[in-house]
Design a protein around this motif. Structure first.
Motif, short mmCIF file in Angstrom:
data_model
loop_
_atom_site.label_atom_id
_atom_site.label_comp_id
_atom_site.label_asym_id
_atom_site.label_seq_id
_atom_site.Cartn_x
_atom_site.Cartn_y
_atom_site.Cartn_z
N LEU A 92 -3.88 3.42 -5.90
CA LEU A 92 -2.67 2.66 -5.60
C LEU A 92 -2.74 2.01 -4.22
O LEU A 92 -2.30 0.87 -4.03
CB LEU A 92 -1.43 3.56 -5.72
CG LEU A 92 -1.07 3.99 -7.13
CD1 LEU A 92 0.07 5.01 -7.10
CD2 LEU A 92 -0.67 2.79 -7.98
N ARG A 93 -3.27 2.74 -3.25
CA ARG A 93 -3.41 2.16 -1.91
C ARG A 93 -4.37 0.98 -1.92
O ARG A 93 -4.15 -0.02 -1.24
CB ARG A 93 -3.87 3.22 -0.91
CG ARG A 93 -2.78 4.19 -0.56
CD ARG A 93 -3.19 5.18 0.48
NE ARG A 93 -2.07 6.03 0.83
CZ ARG A 93 -2.20 7.18 1.44
NH1 ARG A 93 -3.39 7.64 1.77
NH2 ARG A 93 -1.13 7.89 1.73
N LYS A 94 -5.45 1.09 -2.69
CA LYS A 94 -6.40 -0.02 -2.82
C LYS A 94 -5.72 -1.22 -3.46
O LYS A 94 -5.88 -2.36 -3.01
CB LYS A 94 -7.59 0.43 -3.65
CG LYS A 94 -8.68 -0.59 -3.77
CD LYS A 94 -9.85 -0.06 -4.56
CE LYS A 94 -10.92 -1.12 -4.73
NZ LYS A 94 -12.05 -0.64 -5.52
N ARG A 95 -4.92 -0.97 -4.49
CA ARG A 95 -4.20 -2.04 -5.19
C ARG A 95 -3.19 -2.71 -4.26
O ARG A 95 -3.02 -3.94 -4.28
CB ARG A 95 -3.51 -1.50 -6.44
CG ARG A 95 -2.79 -2.52 -7.24
CD ARG A 95 -3.74 -3.51 -7.88
NE ARG A 95 -2.97 -4.48 -8.65
CZ ARG A 95 -3.24 -5.76 -8.71
NH1 ARG A 95 -4.29 -6.24 -8.10
NH2 ARG A 95 -2.48 -6.57 -9.40
N ILE A 96 -2.53 -1.93 -3.43
CA ILE A 96 -1.57 -2.48 -2.46
C ILE A 96 -2.27 -3.42 -1.50
O ILE A 96 -1.78 -4.52 -1.21
CB ILE A 96 -0.83 -1.35 -1.70
CG1 ILE A 96 0.16 -0.66 -2.63
CG2 ILE A 96 -0.13 -1.89 -0.46
CD1 ILE A 96 0.78 0.59 -2.05
N LYS A 97 -3.45 -3.02 -1.01
CA LYS A 97 -4.19 -3.89 -0.10
C LYS A 97 -4.58 -5.21 -0.78
O LYS A 97 -4.47 -6.28 -0.18
CB LYS A 97 -5.44 -3.18 0.42
CG LYS A 97 -5.14 -2.12 1.45
CD LYS A 97 -6.38 -1.79 2.24
CE LYS A 97 -6.10 -0.71 3.23
NZ LYS A 97 -5.42 -1.15 4.41
N GLU A 98 -5.01 -5.11 -2.04
CA GLU A 98 -5.36 -6.32 -2.79
C GLU A 98 -4.15 -7.23 -2.94
O GLU A 98 -4.25 -8.46 -2.75
CB GLU A 98 -5.90 -5.95 -4.18
CG GLU A 98 -7.25 -5.27 -4.17
CD GLU A 98 -7.65 -4.74 -5.53
OE1 GLU A 98 -6.85 -4.87 -6.49
OE2 GLU A 98 -8.75 -4.19 -5.64
N LEU A 99 -3.00 -6.66 -3.27
CA LEU A 99 -1.79 -7.47 -3.44
C LEU A 99 -1.33 -8.08 -2.12
O LEU A 99 -0.83 -9.21 -2.09
CB LEU A 99 -0.67 -6.62 -4.04
CG LEU A 99 -0.88 -6.20 -5.50
CD1 LEU A 99 0.19 -5.20 -5.93
CD2 LEU A 99 -0.88 -7.41 -6.41
N GLU A 100 -1.51 -7.36 -1.01
CA GLU A 100 -1.15 -7.91 0.29
C GLU A 100 -2.04 -9.10 0.63
O GLU A 100 -1.57 -10.11 1.17
CB GLU A 100 -1.24 -6.85 1.38
CG GLU A 100 -0.13 -5.82 1.31
CD GLU A 100 -0.31 -4.68 2.30
OE1 GLU A 100 -1.43 -4.46 2.80
OE2 GLU A 100 0.69 -3.99 2.55
N ILE A 101 -3.33 -9.01 0.30
CA ILE A 101 -4.24 -10.13 0.54
C ILE A 101 -3.83 -11.33 -0.30
O ILE A 101 -3.78 -12.46 0.20
CB ILE A 101 -5.70 -9.69 0.25
CG1 ILE A 101 -6.16 -8.69 1.32
CG2 ILE A 101 -6.63 -10.90 0.22
CD1 ILE A 101 -7.49 -8.02 1.02
N GLU A 102 -3.53 -11.09 -1.58
CA GLU A 102 -3.09 -12.17 -2.46
C GLU A 102 -1.81 -12.81 -1.93
O GLU A 102 -1.66 -14.04 -1.93
CB GLU A 102 -2.86 -11.65 -3.88
CG GLU A 102 -4.13 -11.32 -4.61
CD GLU A 102 -3.86 -10.76 -6.00
OE1 GLU A 102 -2.72 -10.88 -6.51
OE2 GLU A 102 -4.79 -10.16 -6.57
N ARG A 103 -0.87 -12.00 -1.47
CA ARG A 103 0.39 -12.52 -0.92
C ARG A 103 0.13 -13.40 0.29
O ARG A 103 0.71 -14.49 0.43
CB ARG A 103 1.30 -11.35 -0.54
CG ARG A 103 2.65 -11.81 0.03
CD ARG A 103 3.32 -10.76 0.86
NE ARG A 103 2.47 -10.43 2.00
CZ ARG A 103 2.53 -9.29 2.65
NH1 ARG A 103 3.38 -8.36 2.30
NH2 ARG A 103 1.73 -9.05 3.68
#
Length: 96
Positions: free
Chosen positions: A70-81
């Motif tokens: 989940l933390r990895k996914r959050i980082k990916e979503l923050e980059i996309e944002r």
């Protein structure tokens, strides 16, 4: 009558071992806690050697793995944002 083996938590073992070190003789502490002297001596030795291991259950391990994902996914979503914000700024300058 069956003899049932008692189990103790790691916290209890650490507490008993530290009590035997700081509060008096092993035999006195063992008697007070209603455990055998040999068991307490063993716990005391493990405590002093720093060898008390906290074993993780499979549920805890799966929760840890899920948390990492989940933390990895959050980082990916923050980059996309952040990329989308930059794109929005670029297109707003072109249109405006």
């Amino acid at each position: 009558m069956k003899n049932t083996r008692r189990t103790f938590t790691i916290g209890f073992k650490i507490l008993a071992a530290s009590m035997s070190i700081h509060c008096g003789r092993v035999s006195d502490v063992a008697k007070e806690l209603n455990i055998s002297k040999n068991t307490l001596q063993h716990w005391k030795r493990l405590y002093q050697d720093g060898r008390f291991n906290i074993k993780k259950t499979s549920a805890e391990v799966s929760h840890i793995n899920e948390l990492v994902k989940l933390r990895k996914r959050i980082k990916e979503l923050e980059i996309e944002r952040d990329i989308l914000k930059k794109a929005q700024n670029i297109f707003s300058r072109i249109d405006g």
